[in-house]
Design a protein around this motif. Sequence first.
Motif, PDB file in Angstrom:
ATOM      1  N   HIS A  54       0.820  -1.214   0.000  1.00 49.53           N
ATOM      2  CA  HIS A  54       0.000   0.000   0.000  1.00 49.53           C
ATOM      3  C   HIS A  54       0.856   1.268   0.000  1.00 49.53           C
ATOM      4  CE1 HIS A  54      -3.536   2.438   0.859  1.00 49.53           C
ATOM      5  NE2 HIS A  54      -2.950   2.950   1.922  1.00 49.53           N
ATOM      6  N   VAL A  55       2.048   1.202   0.603  1.00 53.55           N
ATOM      7  CA  VAL A  55       2.869   2.421   0.770  1.00 53.55           C
ATOM      8  C   VAL A  55       4.203   2.380   0.026  1.00 53.55           C
ATOM      9  CG1 VAL A  55       1.819   2.893   3.023  1.00 53.55           C
ATOM     10  CG2 VAL A  55       3.997   1.627   2.926  1.00 53.55           C
ATOM     11  N   GLU A  56       4.519   1.307  -0.680  1.00 54.01           N
ATOM     12  CA  GLU A  56       5.868   1.168  -1.222  1.00 54.01           C
ATOM     13  C   GLU A  56       6.233   2.267  -2.220  1.00 54.01           C
ATOM     14  OE1 GLU A  56       6.203  -2.797  -2.842  1.00 54.01           O
ATOM     15  OE2 GLU A  56       4.770  -2.387  -4.446  1.00 54.01           O
ATOM     16  N   GLN A  57       5.273   2.775  -2.974  1.00 53.49           N
ATOM     17  CA  GLN A  57       5.580   3.867  -3.895  1.00 53.49           C
ATOM     18  C   GLN A  57       5.984   5.133  -3.126  1.00 53.49           C
ATOM     19  OE1 GLN A  57       5.876   3.680  -7.164  1.00 53.49           O
ATOM     20  NE2 GLN A  57       5.216   1.545  -7.284  1.00 53.49           N
ATOM     21  N   ARG A  61       9.447   7.350  -3.089  1.00 50.17           N
ATOM     22  CA  ARG A  61       9.482   8.820  -3.201  1.00 50.17           C
ATOM     23  C   ARG A  61      10.288   9.430  -2.054  1.00 50.17           C
ATOM     24  NH1 ARG A  61       4.209   7.967  -5.304  1.00 50.17           N
ATOM     25  NH2 ARG A  61       3.254   8.048  -3.238  1.00 50.17           N
ATOM     26  N   ILE A  62      10.125   8.902  -0.852  1.00 49.81           N
ATOM     27  CA  ILE A  62      10.894   9.404   0.298  1.00 49.81           C
ATOM     28  C   ILE A  62      12.387   9.217   0.036  1.00 49.81           C
ATOM     29  CG2 ILE A  62      11.465   8.874   2.719  1.00 49.81           C
ATOM     30  CD1 ILE A  62       8.404   8.644   3.182  1.00 49.81           C
ATOM     31  N   VAL A 151      -2.138   8.189   0.663  1.00 48.29           N
ATOM     32  CA  VAL A 151      -0.780   7.948   1.163  1.00 48.29           C
ATOM     33  C   VAL A 151       0.050   9.199   0.889  1.00 48.29           C
ATOM     34  CG1 VAL A 151       1.287   6.516   0.963  1.00 48.29           C
ATOM     35  CG2 VAL A 151      -0.979   5.471   0.715  1.00 48.29           C
ATOM     36  N   THR A 152       0.472   9.876   1.960  1.00 47.50           N
ATOM     37  CA  THR A 152       1.255  11.110   1.820  1.00 47.50           C
ATOM     38  C   THR A 152       2.618  11.034   2.501  1.00 47.50           C
ATOM     39  OG1 THR A 152       0.358  12.033   3.871  1.00 47.50           O
ATOM     40  CG2 THR A 152      -0.863  12.497   1.819  1.00 47.50           C
ATOM     41  N   GLY A 153       2.751  10.101   3.452  1.00 43.07           N
ATOM     42  CA  GLY A 153       3.991  10.026   4.224  1.00 43.07           C
ATOM     43  C   GLY A 153       4.149  11.168   5.208  1.00 43.07           C
TER      44      GLY A 153
END
Length: 193
Positions: A54-57, A61-62, A151-153
């Motif tokens: 769900h968050v790997e993209q 980016r981070i 998802v924004t991180g």
Amino acid sequence: MAMVESTMLPLGTAAPHFELTDVVSGETITLGTFADAPALLVMFICRHCPFVKHVEQELARIGKDYGPQGVGIVAISANSVQTHPQDGPEHLKAQAQEVGFTFPYCFDETQAVAKAYTAACTPDFFVFDQAKTLAYRGQLDDSRPGNDVPVTGQDLRAALDAVLAAEAMPGHQKPSIGCNIKWAPGNEPDYFG
């Protein structure tokens, strides 16, 4: 699939030493690799977990956003290949290449590093300051699979920004939530379960 929260290692804890192989480059990565970094992000992730997928993209980016700022970033998978062969090194390498990770991705075969960090779930995040003391441990953001929150991180990014600016950390730190680390049978830590 057991859903668990971060153990929330005490803030101020010194970063535990590690020495692991990057599944992509084959290089040995240690805590010393990041000695000069103004901040260090240690992430416990894996290939198969729906919370990580769900968050790997955003993790990629981070890496692209903070790597050029000198932040040390390392991803570690500690899942047992006895029980989850899809999280073996060759699959982690494929994940890193498919998603575009620009940071080392290591396999913790003995699970000793995960235990040293009291990592409990995938994903689990730890941010250390320049002195390699723990400044943040918690969630990436409020998004979870199926909750329709983008998802924004934002939580992890705010922590990294604060460390880089030598500012106070954001107040309340929410634990990360995800699948439990898949411990090898008989190797479960005291804090599991």
